[in-house]
Every structure is written in C-alpha cells, then in structure tokens.
Design a protein around this motif. Sequence first.
Motif, PDB file in Angstrom:
ATOM      1  N   ALA A  93       0.892  -0.891  -0.150  1.00  0.00           N
ATOM      2  CA  ALA A  93      -0.059  -0.034  -0.093  1.00  0.00           C
ATOM      3  C   ALA A  93       0.826   1.309  -0.040  1.00  0.00           C
ATOM      4  O   ALA A  93       2.035   1.275   0.695  1.00  0.00           O
ATOM      5  N   ASP A  94       0.412   2.231  -0.602  1.00  0.00           N
ATOM      6  CA  ASP A  94       0.946   3.545  -0.579  1.00  0.00           C
ATOM      7  C   ASP A  94       0.303   4.846   0.098  1.00  0.00           C
ATOM      8  O   ASP A  94       0.576   5.813  -0.224  1.00  0.00           O
ATOM      9  N   GLY A  95      -0.692   4.403   0.703  1.00  0.00           N
ATOM     10  CA  GLY A  95      -1.830   5.438   1.347  1.00  0.00           C
ATOM     11  C   GLY A  95      -2.920   5.517   0.620  1.00  0.00           C
ATOM     12  O   GLY A  95      -3.891   5.913   1.366  1.00  0.00           O
ATOM     13  N   SER A  96      -2.941   5.366  -0.804  1.00  0.00           N
ATOM     14  CA  SER A  96      -4.072   5.916  -1.721  1.00  0.00           C
ATOM     15  C   SER A  96      -4.610   4.631  -2.294  1.00  0.00           C
ATOM     16  O   SER A  96      -5.737   4.394  -2.673  1.00  0.00           O
ATOM     17  N   THR A  97      -3.717   3.649  -2.449  1.00  0.00           N
ATOM     18  CA  THR A  97      -4.244   2.320  -3.123  1.00  0.00           C
ATOM     19  C   THR A  97      -3.451   1.106  -2.602  1.00  0.00           C
ATOM     20  O   THR A  97      -2.273   1.605  -1.878  1.00  0.00           O
ATOM     21  N   ASN A  98      -3.691  -0.139  -3.071  1.00  0.00           N
ATOM     22  CA  ASN A  98      -2.883  -1.271  -2.669  1.00  0.00           C
ATOM     23  C   ASN A  98      -2.910  -2.484  -3.775  1.00  0.00           C
ATOM     24  O   ASN A  98      -3.991  -2.174  -4.606  1.00  0.00           O
ATOM     25  N   VAL A  99      -2.093  -3.270  -3.751  1.00  0.00           N
ATOM     26  CA  VAL A  99      -1.854  -4.469  -4.646  1.00  0.00           C
ATOM     27  C   VAL A  99      -1.585  -5.691  -3.861  1.00  0.00           C
ATOM     28  O   VAL A  99      -0.668  -5.629  -2.798  1.00  0.00           O
ATOM     29  N   TYR A 100      -2.379  -6.667  -4.123  1.00  0.00           N
ATOM     30  CA  TYR A 100      -1.983  -8.032  -3.241  1.00  0.00           C
ATOM     31  C   TYR A 100      -1.702  -8.944  -4.232  1.00  0.00           C
ATOM     32  O   TYR A 100      -1.957  -9.317  -5.150  1.00  0.00           O
ATOM     33  N   HIS A 101      -0.289  -9.497  -3.950  1.00  0.00           N
ATOM     34  CA  HIS A 101       0.360 -10.688  -4.678  1.00  0.00           C
ATOM     35  C   HIS A 101       0.445 -11.771  -3.710  1.00  0.00           C
ATOM     36  O   HIS A 101       1.169 -11.650  -2.480  1.00  0.00           O
ATOM     37  N   PRO A 102      -0.321 -12.904  -4.046  1.00  0.00           N
ATOM     38  CA  PRO A 102      -0.368 -13.795  -3.256  1.00  0.00           C
ATOM     39  C   PRO A 102       0.821 -15.116  -3.272  1.00  0.00           C
ATOM     40  O   PRO A 102       0.748 -16.240  -2.374  1.00  0.00           O
ATOM     41  N   GLY A 103       1.689 -14.725  -4.317  1.00  0.00           N
ATOM     42  CA  GLY A 103       2.555 -15.854  -4.253  1.00  0.00           C
ATOM     43  C   GLY A 103       1.772 -17.066  -4.922  1.00  0.00           C
ATOM     44  O   GLY A 103       0.964 -17.055  -5.402  1.00  0.00           O
ATOM     45  N   ASP A 104       2.448 -18.214  -4.473  1.00  0.00           N
ATOM     46  CA  ASP A 104       1.844 -19.582  -4.942  1.00  0.00           C
ATOM     47  C   ASP A 104       0.782 -20.000  -3.973  1.00  0.00           C
ATOM     48  O   ASP A 104       1.140 -21.018  -3.137  1.00  0.00           O
ATOM     49  N   SER A 105      -0.087 -19.116  -3.798  1.00  0.00           N
ATOM     50  CA  SER A 105      -1.308 -19.518  -2.866  1.00  0.00           C
ATOM     51  C   SER A 105      -2.476 -18.895  -3.133  1.00  0.00           C
ATOM     52  O   SER A 105      -2.533 -18.007  -4.113  1.00  0.00           O
TER      53      SER A 105
END
Length: 211
Positions: A123-135
């Motif tokens: 997150a950067d305070g205004s938006t976010n990204v979720y990377h789950p890896g191999d799950s």
Amino acid sequence: MRVTKFTHACLRIEGAGVLVIDPGEFSERSALDGADAVVITHEHFDHLNVAAVTAAVADRPDLRIFAHEEVLKKLGEVAEATTPVAPGDEFEAAGFTLRAYGGQHAVIHPYIPRIVNLGYLIADGSTNVYHPGDSFFVPEGATVDTLCVPLNAPWMKVAEAIEFTRAVKPGRAFAIHDGLLNERGAAVSDSHLENFSETRYRHLAPGTTLD
C-alpha cells in the motif's frame, strides 16, 4: 503507484521508491534495475533468481531484501541486505507499507512437501496491490484494490483462481503466474475469469504498466 508486470510472477512497483516482487528465472533481469527493495514470496526458481538478486545487491549495496527466514537461507551471500518476515508482519519497504499473509505454499501433491509462502499487500496510502505468491490465501479483513491472480501452475486449476478472486472481492484483478501457458490456454482461462470472477479482469503482456 505504478505497477509494471514482468514475465510470469514478477512485478515492479514504483512510487516514492522502487519495489520488486518475485524476480524469478522466467522474469527479465531489468525488473531489478534501480530497485530499492525486493520482496520474495517463496523459494521456487520461478519466483527467486538467486544469481540476479545477488548481482543486484552488488550493484546497489543499499538494496534491501524481505522474505521469510527459510527463503533467506538461499541468499546467504548477501545476508547483510536481508530482513526476515513472518505471517502477520507489517513493515516498510521502498516507501510502501506491506503486510504479510498466509504462510504455506499451495498443495502440489501430498507426496511433495509444502514450503513456506507469504502473500503481500502493498500500500502507498491511496491504493494497494495484493500478490499471493503460490497460494490462494485470502487476506481477511483487507480491502484489496488490485489483485494479482495466479492463472496457471501445477498446483492449481482455473476454478480455484475464480473462487479466489470472488472471495477477495478486489476492485480489479490481473493475471500473474502465466509463464507456462501458451496463447490458446491463456485465452481459455482468461474467458472464464472475465465471465465469472465478479471484477474487472485483465491479462497483461509483460512490460505493461498500470497506474
């Protein structure tokens, strides 16, 4: 926040700094150019190119590497640049706030021992990204703006990708972990995610950047 997808599961996220996630052996080494921090989900070669990360530290001694302590054992040559992360940890890297989720790689087969795997919400305070890896670990309690959804692997089927995306309920999603698919296979999986994931879904070509 600017997110550039590299081949397979590697992302380069730019904001106040430059953060690279999972620079594996299928990914372009240029993803690491000028990086301030590297985050690794797990030890498999398609997510961690040990030689490339080691060389990046040699070129940029201030580069920081974050991963589970079991993964960091693979990076003994650059141990001074590493920081261990455990499930539930929140930390700062390259100007971003990250939280680690999960703990285990998805089951490939009962005969194959499971290894550690951490997903990361960046997150950067205004938006976010979720990377789950191999799950397909769902970050409970988190509102996810952009989800990186695995598209193809020996440990998954497309129905799981669809259900994962529906469970996370992101604002949008794009495919990662697509390096083993040809164009025909990707088109079939993409059509299912477009139709049934209940979010805006895209399959990005390597080098594509999202704001």
